[in-house]
Write an enzyme that holds these catalytic residues in place. Sequence first.
Site, PDB file in Angstrom:
ATOM      1  N   GLU A  92     -57.451   2.342-104.519  1.00  9.66           N
ATOM      2  CA  GLU A  92     -57.977   2.888-103.280  1.00  9.66           C
ATOM      3  C   GLU A  92     -56.858   3.106-102.279  1.00  9.66           C
ATOM      4  OE1 GLU A  92     -60.652  -0.395-103.126  1.00  9.66           O
ATOM      5  OE2 GLU A  92     -59.443  -1.424-101.642  1.00  9.66           O
ATOM      6  N   CYS A 341     -58.225  -4.633 -97.953  1.00  6.35           N
ATOM      7  CA  CYS A 341     -57.722  -4.114 -99.214  1.00  6.35           C
ATOM      8  C   CYS A 341     -58.458  -4.700-100.406  1.00  6.35           C
ATOM      9  CB  CYS A 341     -56.225  -4.356 -99.330  1.00  6.35           C
ATOM     10  SG  CYS A 341     -55.776  -6.093 -99.322  1.00  6.35           S
TER      11      CYS A 341
HETATM   12  N1  SAH Z   1     -49.431  -7.735-101.090  1.00  5.11           N
HETATM   13  C1  SAH Z   1     -48.890  -7.241 -99.876  1.00  5.11           C
HETATM   14  C2  SAH Z   1     -49.481  -5.936 -99.428  1.00  5.11           C
HETATM   15  C3  SAH Z   1     -50.989  -5.770 -99.532  1.00  5.11           C
HETATM   16  S1  SAH Z   1     -52.013  -6.728 -98.495  1.00  5.11           S
HETATM   17  C4  SAH Z   1     -49.017  -8.274 -98.782  1.00  5.11           C
HETATM   18  O1  SAH Z   1     -49.696  -9.254 -98.987  1.00  5.11           O
HETATM   19  O2  SAH Z   1     -48.388  -8.084 -97.747  1.00  5.11           O
HETATM   20  C5  SAH Z   1     -51.894  -5.942 -96.926  1.00  5.11           C
HETATM   21  C6  SAH Z   1     -52.285  -6.847 -95.767  1.00  5.11           C
HETATM   22  O3  SAH Z   1     -53.707  -7.046 -95.700  1.00  5.11           O
HETATM   23  C7  SAH Z   1     -51.658  -8.231 -95.887  1.00  5.11           C
HETATM   24  O4  SAH Z   1     -51.095  -8.635 -94.673  1.00  5.11           O
HETATM   25  C8  SAH Z   1     -52.858  -9.061 -96.254  1.00  5.11           C
HETATM   26  O5  SAH Z   1     -52.613 -10.395 -95.954  1.00  5.11           O
HETATM   27  C9  SAH Z   1     -53.956  -8.413 -95.441  1.00  5.11           C
HETATM   28  N2  SAH Z   1     -55.302  -8.801 -95.826  1.00  5.11           N
HETATM   29  C10 SAH Z   1     -55.754  -9.173 -97.026  1.00  5.11           C
HETATM   30  N3  SAH Z   1     -57.064  -9.490 -96.970  1.00  5.11           N
HETATM   31  C11 SAH Z   1     -57.439  -9.323 -95.686  1.00  5.11           C
HETATM   32  C12 SAH Z   1     -58.667  -9.491 -94.984  1.00  5.11           C
HETATM   33  N4  SAH Z   1     -59.753  -9.879 -95.608  1.00  5.11           N
HETATM   34  N5  SAH Z   1     -58.692  -9.234 -93.657  1.00  5.11           N
HETATM   35  C13 SAH Z   1     -57.583  -8.804 -93.017  1.00  5.11           C
HETATM   36  N6  SAH Z   1     -56.397  -8.611 -93.613  1.00  5.11           N
HETATM   37  C14 SAH Z   1     -56.325  -8.877 -94.943  1.00  5.11           C
HETATM   38 FE1  SF4 Z   2     -51.816  -9.975-103.206  1.00  5.11          FE
HETATM   39 FE2  SF4 Z   2     -51.846 -11.814-101.283  1.00  5.11          FE
HETATM   40 FE3  SF4 Z   2     -51.128  -9.275-100.703  1.00  5.11          FE
HETATM   41 FE4  SF4 Z   2     -53.686  -9.886-101.316  1.00  5.11          FE
HETATM   42  S1  SF4 Z   2     -52.533 -10.568 -99.534  1.00  5.11           S
HETATM   43  S2  SF4 Z   2     -52.520  -8.155-102.083  1.00  5.11           S
HETATM   44  S3  SF4 Z   2     -53.418 -11.502-102.893  1.00  5.11           S
HETATM   45  S4  SF4 Z   2     -50.061 -10.737-102.062  1.00  5.11           S
END
Ligand code: SAH
Ligand code: SF4
Length: 362
Positions: A92, A341
């Site tokens: 996505e 995400c």
């Molecule tokens: N793996 C990488 C990039 C993808 S996640 C990382 O973790 O940085 C992108 C952002 O979305 C990250 O900061 C992650 O912590 C955040 N994220 C994940 N789940 C979330 C949620 N339920 N609410 C808000 N932000 C979230």
């Molecule tokens: Fe992966 Fe953590 Fe980033 Fe979610 S927040 S995409 S589990 S590294």
Amino acid sequence: MPPPALTGLPPAALAQWLESRGHPAFRAGQILDWIWRKKATAWEQMTNLSAAMRDELAAAFRVGALVHSQTQGAQDTTRKFLFRLHDGRYVESVLIPASPALYGEPSDRHTLCVSSQVGCAYGCRFCASGLAGFTRNLDPAEITDQILSAERLAAVRVDNLVFMGMGEPLANLDNLLASIDLITGPQTLQLGARHLTISTSGLVPQIRRLAEHPQQIRLAISLHGATDEVREQIMPVNRKWPLKDLFDALDYWNSRKNQKLTLEYILIAGINDALEQAALLARHARRLHAKVNLIPYNTVAGLEWKRPPEKHCTAFQRILQQAGVTATLRFEKGHDIDAACGQLRLKQESAEGLVAQDDEDA
Ligand code: SAH
Ligand code: SF4
């Protein structure tokens, strides 16, 4: 495996392929123009190539790597696109219009949030992408095609790109670097490196490697905890690379790049939102010359975590600001379209039984 997609092929490799087949060099320019500027999706559209040449190309390559499956959200709002991959998996991308609040006036700028993997192996406990574990890396075509497809489907130009969708981009570093070449290349997408942000949960060796990349790409760190104790309980990656190692790598990053780092900090009620964490976060941000993005937690189906009340989020922000740190508080757009995400893909794959199948494979 299906044939490679042209949207993942470096221009030099295309030129070489054409030359090896005896085609004149100008053909490469025509094909690149169809792919990257006209955003063609089918060989028939490439009307300045002969039918014989199109057949020859079609036998060796696919045009693109993604099939659009659904769109959530409407024009002028945050839109989320779900794409099907050749193996039946889904990824996505989320297209976010610039907020007038951020730019001071209405603007037609757009940021696209792209995925780098199907699932994620890092298992952060709050995150939908980590819920079903890791399936596979996206290849360069599957990354660049998210941008081409979003631009085509929404009829906009993507101005900013963030790797904040599904997956851990630094765990897919070779394909990430190949896609960055295509995204920033003069014959391909031509997006300025400064408009590209990689978000990572903190993979220290890869941060050091990326620091040596010649382009001025931006880096965002998913911090989510200002002490090892707090961070460790929600991000298993912190056990491998604790804050000290992470901050050393970020010092190295700062020694190589001009762009300010961003520290992302999700606010989760009762987990990481104590005001003492804000004070410590401010110290880290000052040391790293970083700005802070506070993100009230987006609810994920199946997880019990919640965002703190708005007043508490603002108090957390104020502590940072009073310490002289630039801190934005972003109430995520698209709360209603599964924009956190990994959520839309999880729904789709569970509907098709793919997630269950993963478990059996394991
Ligand atoms: N793996 C990488 C990039 C993808 S996640 C990382 O973790 O940085 C992108 C952002 O979305 C990250 O900061 C992650 O912590 C955040 N994220 C994940 N789940 C979330 C949620 N339920 N609410 C808000 N932000 C979230
Ligand atoms: Fe992966 Fe953590 Fe980033 Fe979610 S927040 S995409 S589990 S590294």
